[in-house]
Scaffold this motif. Structure first.
Motif, PDB file in Angstrom:
ATOM      1  N   THR A   6      19.069 -42.001   3.088  1.00  0.00           N
ATOM      2  CA  THR A   6      19.738 -41.672   4.342  1.00  0.00           C
ATOM      3  C   THR A   6      20.221 -40.140   4.408  1.00  0.00           C
ATOM      4  O   THR A   6      20.175 -39.728   5.662  1.00  0.00           O
ATOM      5  N   TRP A   7      20.321 -39.506   3.376  1.00  0.00           N
ATOM      6  CA  TRP A   7      20.930 -38.065   3.684  1.00  0.00           C
ATOM      7  C   TRP A   7      19.915 -37.042   4.334  1.00  0.00           C
ATOM      8  O   TRP A   7      20.420 -36.182   5.138  1.00  0.00           O
ATOM      9  N   PRO A   8      18.521 -37.273   4.207  1.00  0.00           N
ATOM     10  CA  PRO A   8      17.764 -36.314   4.848  1.00  0.00           C
ATOM     11  C   PRO A   8      17.786 -36.558   6.301  1.00  0.00           C
ATOM     12  O   PRO A   8      17.927 -35.484   7.190  1.00  0.00           O
ATOM     13  N   VAL A   9      17.962 -37.955   6.800  1.00  0.00           N
ATOM     14  CA  VAL A   9      18.310 -37.936   8.222  1.00  0.00           C
ATOM     15  C   VAL A   9      19.535 -37.334   8.585  1.00  0.00           C
ATOM     16  O   VAL A   9      19.699 -36.788   9.959  1.00  0.00           O
ATOM     17  N   ALA A  10      20.594 -37.623   7.979  1.00  0.00           N
ATOM     18  CA  ALA A  10      21.832 -37.096   8.399  1.00  0.00           C
ATOM     19  C   ALA A  10      21.594 -35.579   8.218  1.00  0.00           C
ATOM     20  O   ALA A  10      22.544 -35.004   9.254  1.00  0.00           O
ATOM     21  N   PHE A  11      21.179 -35.092   7.156  1.00  0.00           N
ATOM     22  CA  PHE A  11      21.115 -33.701   7.255  1.00  0.00           C
ATOM     23  C   PHE A  11      20.358 -32.987   8.462  1.00  0.00           C
ATOM     24  O   PHE A  11      20.454 -32.059   9.267  1.00  0.00           O
ATOM     25  N   ALA A  12      19.002 -33.520   8.859  1.00  0.00           N
ATOM     26  CA  ALA A  12      18.354 -33.221   9.987  1.00  0.00           C
ATOM     27  C   ALA A  12      19.221 -33.192  11.356  1.00  0.00           C
ATOM     28  O   ALA A  12      19.313 -32.416  12.344  1.00  0.00           O
ATOM     29  N   THR A  72      10.682 -43.638  -4.980  1.00  0.00           N
ATOM     30  CA  THR A  72       9.994 -43.869  -3.827  1.00  0.00           C
ATOM     31  C   THR A  72       9.646 -42.320  -3.110  1.00  0.00           C
ATOM     32  O   THR A  72      10.474 -41.496  -3.562  1.00  0.00           O
ATOM     33  N   PRO A  73       8.737 -41.983  -2.405  1.00  0.00           N
ATOM     34  CA  PRO A  73       8.685 -40.641  -1.729  1.00  0.00           C
ATOM     35  C   PRO A  73       9.999 -40.371  -1.069  1.00  0.00           C
ATOM     36  O   PRO A  73      10.438 -39.060  -0.819  1.00  0.00           O
ATOM     37  N   ALA A  74      10.530 -41.160  -0.312  1.00  0.00           N
ATOM     38  CA  ALA A  74      11.797 -40.850   0.529  1.00  0.00           C
ATOM     39  C   ALA A  74      12.809 -40.586  -0.507  1.00  0.00           C
ATOM     40  O   ALA A  74      13.537 -39.435  -0.110  1.00  0.00           O
ATOM     41  N   VAL A  75      13.011 -41.041  -1.713  1.00  0.00           N
ATOM     42  CA  VAL A  75      14.167 -40.743  -2.540  1.00  0.00           C
ATOM     43  C   VAL A  75      13.794 -39.274  -3.223  1.00  0.00           C
ATOM     44  O   VAL A  75      14.708 -38.373  -3.499  1.00  0.00           O
ATOM     45  N   ALA A  76      12.477 -39.121  -3.660  1.00  0.00           N
ATOM     46  CA  ALA A  76      12.058 -37.834  -4.006  1.00  0.00           C
ATOM     47  C   ALA A  76      12.213 -36.667  -3.072  1.00  0.00           C
ATOM     48  O   ALA A  76      12.906 -35.592  -3.624  1.00  0.00           O
ATOM     49  N   PHE A  77      11.984 -37.021  -1.780  1.00  0.00           N
ATOM     50  CA  PHE A  77      12.280 -36.009  -0.806  1.00  0.00           C
ATOM     51  C   PHE A  77      13.795 -35.631  -0.647  1.00  0.00           C
ATOM     52  O   PHE A  77      14.096 -34.568  -0.460  1.00  0.00           O
ATOM     53  N   GLY A  78      14.624 -36.672  -0.756  1.00  0.00           N
ATOM     54  CA  GLY A  78      16.031 -36.556  -0.684  1.00  0.00           C
ATOM     55  C   GLY A  78      16.627 -35.873  -1.826  1.00  0.00           C
ATOM     56  O   GLY A  78      17.478 -34.813  -1.800  1.00  0.00           O
ATOM     57  N   ALA A  79      16.086 -35.890  -2.986  1.00  0.00           N
ATOM     58  CA  ALA A  79      16.591 -35.299  -4.235  1.00  0.00           C
ATOM     59  C   ALA A  79      16.204 -33.658  -4.262  1.00  0.00           C
ATOM     60  O   ALA A  79      16.677 -32.849  -4.485  1.00  0.00           O
ATOM     61  N   ALA A  80      14.739 -33.462  -3.740  1.00  0.00           N
ATOM     62  CA  ALA A  80      14.334 -32.174  -3.423  1.00  0.00           C
ATOM     63  C   ALA A  80      15.272 -31.643  -2.399  1.00  0.00           C
ATOM     64  O   ALA A  80      15.435 -30.495  -2.447  1.00  0.00           O
ATOM     65  N   LEU A  81      15.525 -32.246  -1.391  1.00  0.00           N
ATOM     66  CA  LEU A  81      16.633 -31.626  -0.353  1.00  0.00           C
ATOM     67  C   LEU A  81      17.821 -31.238  -0.887  1.00  0.00           C
ATOM     68  O   LEU A  81      18.646 -30.073  -0.534  1.00  0.00           O
ATOM     69  N   PRO A 114      23.085 -45.245  -4.896  1.00  0.00           N
ATOM     70  CA  PRO A 114      22.507 -43.968  -4.861  1.00  0.00           C
ATOM     71  C   PRO A 114      21.079 -43.679  -4.179  1.00  0.00           C
ATOM     72  O   PRO A 114      20.795 -42.680  -3.426  1.00  0.00           O
ATOM     73  N   THR A 115      20.127 -44.600  -4.437  1.00  0.00           N
ATOM     74  CA  THR A 115      18.633 -44.813  -3.774  1.00  0.00           C
ATOM     75  C   THR A 115      19.055 -44.706  -2.405  1.00  0.00           C
ATOM     76  O   THR A 115      18.208 -44.096  -1.703  1.00  0.00           O
ATOM     77  N   SER A 116      19.933 -45.811  -1.591  1.00  0.00           N
ATOM     78  CA  SER A 116      20.099 -45.633  -0.363  1.00  0.00           C
ATOM     79  C   SER A 116      20.517 -44.427   0.235  1.00  0.00           C
ATOM     80  O   SER A 116      20.245 -43.740   1.299  1.00  0.00           O
ATOM     81  N   GLN A 117      21.503 -43.874  -0.442  1.00  0.00           N
ATOM     82  CA  GLN A 117      22.135 -42.544   0.128  1.00  0.00           C
ATOM     83  C   GLN A 117      21.202 -41.363   0.171  1.00  0.00           C
ATOM     84  O   GLN A 117      21.139 -40.665   0.905  1.00  0.00           O
ATOM     85  N   LEU A 118      20.188 -41.263  -1.000  1.00  0.00           N
ATOM     86  CA  LEU A 118      19.238 -40.276  -1.054  1.00  0.00           C
ATOM     87  C   LEU A 118      17.955 -40.546  -0.133  1.00  0.00           C
ATOM     88  O   LEU A 118      17.546 -39.702   0.362  1.00  0.00           O
TER      89      LEU A 118
END
Length: 136
Positions: free
Chosen positions: A104-110, A5-14, A98-102
Protein backbone atom coordinates in the motif's frame (compact mmCIF):
# COMPACT_ATOMS: atom_id res chain seq x y z
CA UNK A 1 1.65 -17.14 -1.21
CA UNK A 2 5.23 -15.94 -1.12
CA UNK A 3 6.12 -13.00 1.09
CA UNK A 4 8.52 -11.58 -1.50
CA UNK A 5 6.20 -10.60 -4.31
CA UNK A 6 7.28 -7.92 -6.79
CA UNK A 7 5.00 -5.37 -5.10
CA UNK A 8 6.58 -6.02 -1.69
CA UNK A 9 10.09 -5.87 -3.19
CA UNK A 10 9.22 -2.55 -4.85
CA UNK A 11 7.85 -1.20 -1.56
CA UNK A 12 11.01 -2.25 0.29
CA UNK A 13 13.21 -0.62 -2.38
CA UNK A 14 11.14 2.56 -2.13
CA UNK A 15 11.57 2.58 1.66
CA UNK A 16 15.35 2.47 1.18
CA UNK A 17 15.14 5.23 -1.45
CA UNK A 18 13.18 7.52 0.90
CA UNK A 19 15.52 6.67 3.76
CA UNK A 20 18.51 7.64 1.60
CA UNK A 21 16.72 10.78 0.37
CA UNK A 22 16.02 11.99 3.89
CA UNK A 23 19.69 11.54 4.82
CA UNK A 24 20.85 13.42 1.75
CA UNK A 25 18.41 16.27 2.49
CA UNK A 26 19.68 16.56 6.07
CA UNK A 27 23.24 16.59 4.74
CA UNK A 28 22.45 19.40 2.27
CA UNK A 29 20.57 21.41 4.88
CA UNK A 30 23.23 21.01 7.56
CA UNK A 31 25.91 22.12 5.08
CA UNK A 32 23.89 25.21 4.13
CA UNK A 33 23.48 26.07 7.81
CA UNK A 34 27.21 25.93 8.51
CA UNK A 35 27.59 22.59 10.25
CA UNK A 36 31.15 21.41 10.73
CA UNK A 37 30.07 17.82 10.07
CA UNK A 38 27.04 17.74 7.72
CA UNK A 39 27.83 14.18 6.61
CA UNK A 40 27.54 12.99 10.19
CA UNK A 41 24.08 14.59 10.46
CA UNK A 42 23.15 13.01 7.11
CA UNK A 43 24.15 9.54 8.26
CA UNK A 44 22.88 9.61 11.84
CA UNK A 45 19.52 11.31 11.37
CA UNK A 46 17.89 8.59 9.21
CA UNK A 47 19.33 5.90 11.49
CA UNK A 48 17.82 7.36 14.65
CA UNK A 49 14.52 9.16 14.96
CA UNK A 50 15.83 10.88 18.08
CA UNK A 51 18.73 12.44 16.16
CA UNK A 52 16.36 13.47 13.34
CA UNK A 53 13.95 15.14 15.76
CA UNK A 54 16.85 16.85 17.55
CA UNK A 55 18.13 18.13 14.21
CA UNK A 56 14.73 19.37 13.00
CA UNK A 57 13.39 20.79 16.25
CA UNK A 58 16.49 22.10 18.00
CA UNK A 59 19.76 22.32 16.05
CA UNK A 60 18.31 23.62 12.79
CA UNK A 61 16.22 26.37 14.39
CA UNK A 62 19.15 28.35 15.75
CA UNK A 63 21.03 28.62 12.47
CA UNK A 64 20.11 30.54 9.35
CA UNK A 65 20.99 29.40 5.87
CA UNK A 66 24.05 30.83 4.17
CA UNK A 67 22.68 30.27 0.67
CA UNK A 68 19.35 29.28 -0.91
CA UNK A 69 18.41 25.62 -1.37
CA UNK A 70 19.58 23.98 -4.58
CA UNK A 71 17.41 22.03 -6.95
CA UNK A 72 18.77 18.74 -5.59
CA UNK A 73 18.05 19.79 -2.03
CA UNK A 74 14.45 20.58 -2.92
CA UNK A 75 14.08 17.25 -4.73
CA UNK A 76 15.36 15.30 -1.73
CA UNK A 77 13.08 17.31 0.56
CA UNK A 78 10.10 16.41 -1.64
CA UNK A 79 11.04 12.72 -1.51
CA UNK A 80 11.44 12.82 2.29
CA UNK A 81 8.14 14.65 2.90
CA UNK A 82 6.21 12.40 0.49
CA UNK A 83 7.83 9.33 2.00
CA UNK A 84 6.89 10.14 5.57
CA UNK A 85 3.43 11.31 4.48
CA UNK A 86 2.92 8.14 2.46
CA UNK A 87 4.03 6.07 5.43
CA UNK A 88 1.46 7.78 7.65
CA UNK A 89 -1.36 7.46 5.11
CA UNK A 90 -0.43 3.90 4.19
CA UNK A 91 -0.39 2.78 7.81
CA UNK A 92 -3.86 4.25 8.33
CA UNK A 93 -5.53 2.64 5.32
CA UNK A 94 -3.85 -0.79 5.23
CA UNK A 95 -4.10 -3.73 7.60
CA UNK A 96 -1.37 -4.03 10.25
CA UNK A 97 0.31 -6.78 8.23
CA UNK A 98 3.80 -5.62 7.05
CA UNK A 99 3.31 -7.20 3.64
CA UNK A 100 0.07 -5.28 3.09
CA UNK A 101 1.69 -2.06 4.27
CA UNK A 102 4.61 -2.49 1.87
CA UNK A 103 2.18 -2.96 -1.02
CA UNK A 104 0.00 0.00 0.00
CA UNK A 105 2.83 2.40 0.82
CA UNK A 106 4.08 2.99 -2.78
CA UNK A 107 0.56 4.02 -3.81
CA UNK A 108 0.28 6.36 -0.84
CA UNK A 109 3.78 7.72 -1.62
CA UNK A 110 2.76 8.46 -5.20
CA UNK A 111 -0.39 10.18 -3.95
CA UNK A 112 1.64 12.29 -1.51
CA UNK A 113 4.20 13.42 -4.13
CA UNK A 114 2.08 16.29 -5.54
CA UNK A 115 1.20 17.44 -2.03
CA UNK A 116 4.87 17.33 -1.00
CA UNK A 117 5.87 19.20 -4.16
CA UNK A 118 3.34 21.89 -3.34
CA UNK A 119 4.33 22.04 0.34
CA UNK A 120 8.07 22.24 -0.33
CA UNK A 121 7.66 24.74 -3.15
CA UNK A 122 5.18 26.86 -1.20
CA UNK A 123 7.05 26.99 2.06
CA UNK A 124 10.40 25.27 1.97
CA UNK A 125 11.80 26.41 5.29
CA UNK A 126 9.55 26.57 8.37
CA UNK A 127 12.08 28.73 10.24
CA UNK A 128 11.14 31.78 8.17
CA UNK A 129 14.33 32.23 6.16
CA UNK A 130 14.23 34.45 3.11
CA UNK A 131 14.35 31.61 0.57
CA UNK A 132 10.78 30.43 0.99
CA UNK A 133 9.02 31.07 -2.29
CA UNK A 134 11.70 29.95 -4.74
CA UNK A 135 10.25 27.34 -7.07
CA UNK A 136 11.87 24.25 -8.57
Amino acid sequence: MSLLTPAVAFGAALVLFVWLGSGVWVNFDAHARGSDHPGLWGVLSPLSGIVLFYYLLWWRRGRSRRYPPSRWERATAIVAVAGFGGLAVGSLVSPPDPTSQLTTWPVAFAGCLPVAYWAVGRRFDPTGDSFINDRL
